[in-house]
Design a protein around this motif. Structure first.
Motif, PDB file in Angstrom:
ATOM      1  N   ASN A 184       0.887  -1.235  -0.096  1.00  0.00           N
ATOM      2  CA  ASN A 184       0.045   0.070   0.074  1.00  0.00           C
ATOM      3  C   ASN A 184       0.787   1.302  -0.016  1.00  0.00           C
ATOM      4  O   ASN A 184       1.501   1.461   0.989  1.00  0.00           O
ATOM      5  N   ASN A 185       0.808   2.101  -1.112  1.00  0.00           N
ATOM      6  CA  ASN A 185       1.622   3.164  -1.005  1.00  0.00           C
ATOM      7  C   ASN A 185       0.955   4.370  -0.288  1.00  0.00           C
ATOM      8  O   ASN A 185       1.398   5.560  -0.114  1.00  0.00           O
ATOM      9  N   ARG A 186      -0.171   4.281   0.439  1.00  0.00           N
ATOM     10  CA  ARG A 186      -0.888   5.201   1.109  1.00  0.00           C
ATOM     11  C   ARG A 186      -0.561   4.934   2.722  1.00  0.00           C
ATOM     12  O   ARG A 186      -0.779   3.610   2.861  1.00  0.00           O
ATOM     13  N   ASN A 187      -0.073   5.928   3.367  1.00  0.00           N
ATOM     14  CA  ASN A 187       0.183   5.680   4.655  1.00  0.00           C
ATOM     15  C   ASN A 187      -1.215   5.736   5.295  1.00  0.00           C
ATOM     16  O   ASN A 187      -1.902   6.511   5.499  1.00  0.00           O
ATOM     17  N   LEU A 188      -1.440   4.751   6.303  1.00  0.00           N
ATOM     18  CA  LEU A 188      -2.814   4.617   6.770  1.00  0.00           C
ATOM     19  C   LEU A 188      -3.279   5.529   7.918  1.00  0.00           C
ATOM     20  O   LEU A 188      -4.121   5.423   8.356  1.00  0.00           O
ATOM     21  N   LYS A 189      -2.052   6.182   8.359  1.00  0.00           N
ATOM     22  CA  LYS A 189      -2.297   7.054   9.648  1.00  0.00           C
ATOM     23  C   LYS A 189      -2.560   8.354   9.028  1.00  0.00           C
ATOM     24  O   LYS A 189      -3.198   9.138   9.488  1.00  0.00           O
ATOM     25  N   THR A 190      -1.498   8.940   8.003  1.00  0.00           N
ATOM     26  CA  THR A 190      -1.566  10.288   7.540  1.00  0.00           C
ATOM     27  C   THR A 190      -2.524  10.411   6.441  1.00  0.00           C
ATOM     28  O   THR A 190      -3.007  11.314   5.922  1.00  0.00           O
ATOM     29  N   PHE A 191      -2.802   9.092   5.594  1.00  0.00           N
ATOM     30  CA  PHE A 191      -3.450   9.089   4.120  1.00  0.00           C
ATOM     31  C   PHE A 191      -2.472   9.653   3.049  1.00  0.00           C
ATOM     32  O   PHE A 191      -2.889   9.841   2.050  1.00  0.00           O
ATOM     33  N   ASP A 192      -1.028  10.128   3.514  1.00  0.00           N
ATOM     34  CA  ASP A 192      -0.311  10.588   2.400  1.00  0.00           C
ATOM     35  C   ASP A 192      -0.021   9.337   1.590  1.00  0.00           C
ATOM     36  O   ASP A 192       0.295   8.163   2.087  1.00  0.00           O
ATOM     37  N   VAL A 193       0.121   9.556   0.114  1.00  0.00           N
ATOM     38  CA  VAL A 193       0.767   8.425  -0.758  1.00  0.00           C
ATOM     39  C   VAL A 193       2.174   8.984  -1.143  1.00  0.00           C
ATOM     40  O   VAL A 193       2.624   9.976  -1.635  1.00  0.00           O
ATOM     41  N   ASP A 194       3.057   7.745  -0.943  1.00  0.00           N
ATOM     42  CA  ASP A 194       4.484   7.652  -1.300  1.00  0.00           C
ATOM     43  C   ASP A 194       4.644   6.575  -2.608  1.00  0.00           C
ATOM     44  O   ASP A 194       4.589   5.343  -2.330  1.00  0.00           O
ATOM     45  N   THR A 198       6.096   0.870  -2.921  1.00  0.00           N
ATOM     46  CA  THR A 198       6.082  -0.335  -3.518  1.00  0.00           C
ATOM     47  C   THR A 198       7.629  -1.005  -3.884  1.00  0.00           C
ATOM     48  O   THR A 198       8.040  -1.976  -3.780  1.00  0.00           O
ATOM     49  N   GLY A 199       8.457   0.001  -4.537  1.00  0.00           N
ATOM     50  CA  GLY A 199       9.619  -0.249  -4.873  1.00  0.00           C
ATOM     51  C   GLY A 199      10.569  -0.744  -3.736  1.00  0.00           C
ATOM     52  O   GLY A 199      11.272  -1.592  -3.701  1.00  0.00           O
ATOM     53  N   ARG A 200      10.788   0.281  -2.619  1.00  0.00           N
ATOM     54  CA  ARG A 200      11.140  -0.022  -1.306  1.00  0.00           C
ATOM     55  C   ARG A 200      11.016  -1.471  -0.664  1.00  0.00           C
ATOM     56  O   ARG A 200      11.805  -2.220  -0.475  1.00  0.00           O
ATOM     57  N   CYS A 201       9.649  -1.778  -0.721  1.00  0.00           N
ATOM     58  CA  CYS A 201       9.186  -2.986  -0.002  1.00  0.00           C
ATOM     59  C   CYS A 201       9.373  -4.256  -1.016  1.00  0.00           C
ATOM     60  O   CYS A 201       9.823  -5.187  -0.494  1.00  0.00           O
ATOM     61  N   ALA A 202       9.004  -3.973  -2.108  1.00  0.00           N
ATOM     62  CA  ALA A 202       9.414  -5.159  -3.070  1.00  0.00           C
ATOM     63  C   ALA A 202      10.684  -5.675  -3.215  1.00  0.00           C
ATOM     64  O   ALA A 202      10.780  -6.850  -3.416  1.00  0.00           O
ATOM     65  N   LYS A 203      11.453  -4.827  -2.921  1.00  0.00           N
ATOM     66  CA  LYS A 203      13.136  -5.582  -3.105  1.00  0.00           C
ATOM     67  C   LYS A 203      13.278  -6.394  -1.604  1.00  0.00           C
ATOM     68  O   LYS A 203      14.042  -7.578  -1.999  1.00  0.00           O
ATOM     69  N   LEU A 204      12.323  -6.653  -0.700  1.00  0.00           N
ATOM     70  CA  LEU A 204      12.549  -7.281   0.144  1.00  0.00           C
ATOM     71  C   LEU A 204      11.681  -8.602   0.217  1.00  0.00           C
ATOM     72  O   LEU A 204      11.773  -9.545   1.142  1.00  0.00           O
ATOM     73  N   ILE A 205      10.884  -8.906  -0.818  1.00  0.00           N
ATOM     74  CA  ILE A 205       9.947  -9.896  -0.856  1.00  0.00           C
ATOM     75  C   ILE A 205      10.553 -11.028  -1.875  1.00  0.00           C
ATOM     76  O   ILE A 205      11.238 -10.487  -2.938  1.00  0.00           O
ATOM     77  N   PRO A 206      10.695 -12.282  -1.362  1.00  0.00           N
ATOM     78  CA  PRO A 206      11.123 -13.273  -2.251  1.00  0.00           C
ATOM     79  C   PRO A 206      10.349 -13.534  -3.578  1.00  0.00           C
ATOM     80  O   PRO A 206       9.281 -12.907  -3.612  1.00  0.00           O
ATOM     81  N   ALA A 213       0.706  -3.658  -6.413  1.00  0.00           N
ATOM     82  CA  ALA A 213       0.866  -2.399  -5.936  1.00  0.00           C
ATOM     83  C   ALA A 213      -0.711  -1.902  -5.658  1.00  0.00           C
ATOM     84  O   ALA A 213      -1.639  -1.989  -6.748  1.00  0.00           O
ATOM     85  N   LEU A 214      -0.788  -1.408  -4.510  1.00  0.00           N
ATOM     86  CA  LEU A 214      -2.122  -0.737  -4.209  1.00  0.00           C
ATOM     87  C   LEU A 214      -1.946   0.740  -3.923  1.00  0.00           C
ATOM     88  O   LEU A 214      -0.938   1.138  -3.284  1.00  0.00           O
TER      89      LEU A 214
END
Length: 257
Positions: A184-194, A198-206, A213-214
């Protein structure tokens, strides 16, 4: 408990649609293949969303069945149905109606129950009303509960979409056994979208875990960006709910070169 009071579990099971669930991972592969000789960029998860806490009312008068059929006939691999009532103004009835409608189509899309799932009852209710998969949000579930919910979902024939929103949550999702991770590219607390989340997290996924991408996806360039970092699917809600020409927008988003 409030949910269970509305419709006791035996009643939920009695009114089960009875349609066997589809495997979403297989359906995504079919979606990427597309309908012609040129593959799609990614598979599309198209969302039915009347409103949201970040945007307020989006398309409050939408007919979920008509919208779902429009999505399905335009090439969506998954129809995401918001069933949360307070913020998203959806209902479990929307999910059931959508499943009953798209099941009549050739090569129907999977149907995703999108809600804040925190109780086993909700998983059973989802399957009884036709869900092929459910959303499980890492930030809402301790790892042991997440692992249990994943196992329950699979026992019912559903491969859940496990949502993460930051790098620290990826390990939890993977350790719990997730095979389909939505970033999720949206911060669930602030609702800001970054859009770089997806790119940062995807690097860590097998490599054997499918990535979607959401949030925040508005253009073909967004889709290409996420494909480049490893996403096989994108979930698009507000953009499609506001589109004047949904089939054209879907074609613009995912159709191959």
């Amino acid at each position: 408990n409030e949910l269970k009071a509305k419709v006791p579990l035996p009643k939920v099971l009695d009114i089960s649609i009875g349609t066997p669930p589809q495997n979403v991972l297989s359906r995504i592969e079919v979606g990427i293949m597309g309908r012609g000789k040129i593959p799609n960029i990614v598979a599309l998860m198209a969302e039915i969303k009347r409103a949201s806490p970040s945007k307020g009312d989006i398309n409050i008068n939408v007919n979920p069945v008509e919208q779902a059929l429009l999505y399905a006939k335009s090439g969506a691999s998954v129809i995401s149905v918001l069933t949360e009532e307070k913020w998203f103004k959806g209902t479990i009835r929307d999910l059931r109606a959508v499943k009953e409608a798209v099941s009549q189509l050739e090569n129907p899309p999977c149907v995703l129950l999108k809600d804040f799932v925190v109780d086993e009852y909700q998983i059973l209710e989802a399957r009884a009303n036709g869900a092929d998969l459910i959303l499980l949000i890492v930030t809402l579930l301790p790892i042991e509960k997440l692992r249990r919910f994943i196992n329950i979902s699979r026992t019912l024939g559903m491969e859940p979409l496990v949502e993460v929103a930051r790098e620290s949550e990826v390990k939890t999702a993977v350790d719990a056994g997730a095979k389909f991770v939505g970033i999720n590219n949206r911060n669930l607390k602030t609702f800001d979208v970054d859009m770089d989340t997806t790119g940062r997290c995807a690097k860590l996924i097998p490599d054997d875990v499918v990535v979607a991408a959401l949030s925040g996806i508005k253009s073909r360039d967004d889709v290409l960006k996420f494909k480049k970092v490893g996403a096989k699917a994108v979930l698009v809600g507000e953009t499609l709910m506001k589109a004047a020409d949904v089939p054209s927008k879907i074609k613009d988003l995912i159709s191959g070169p």
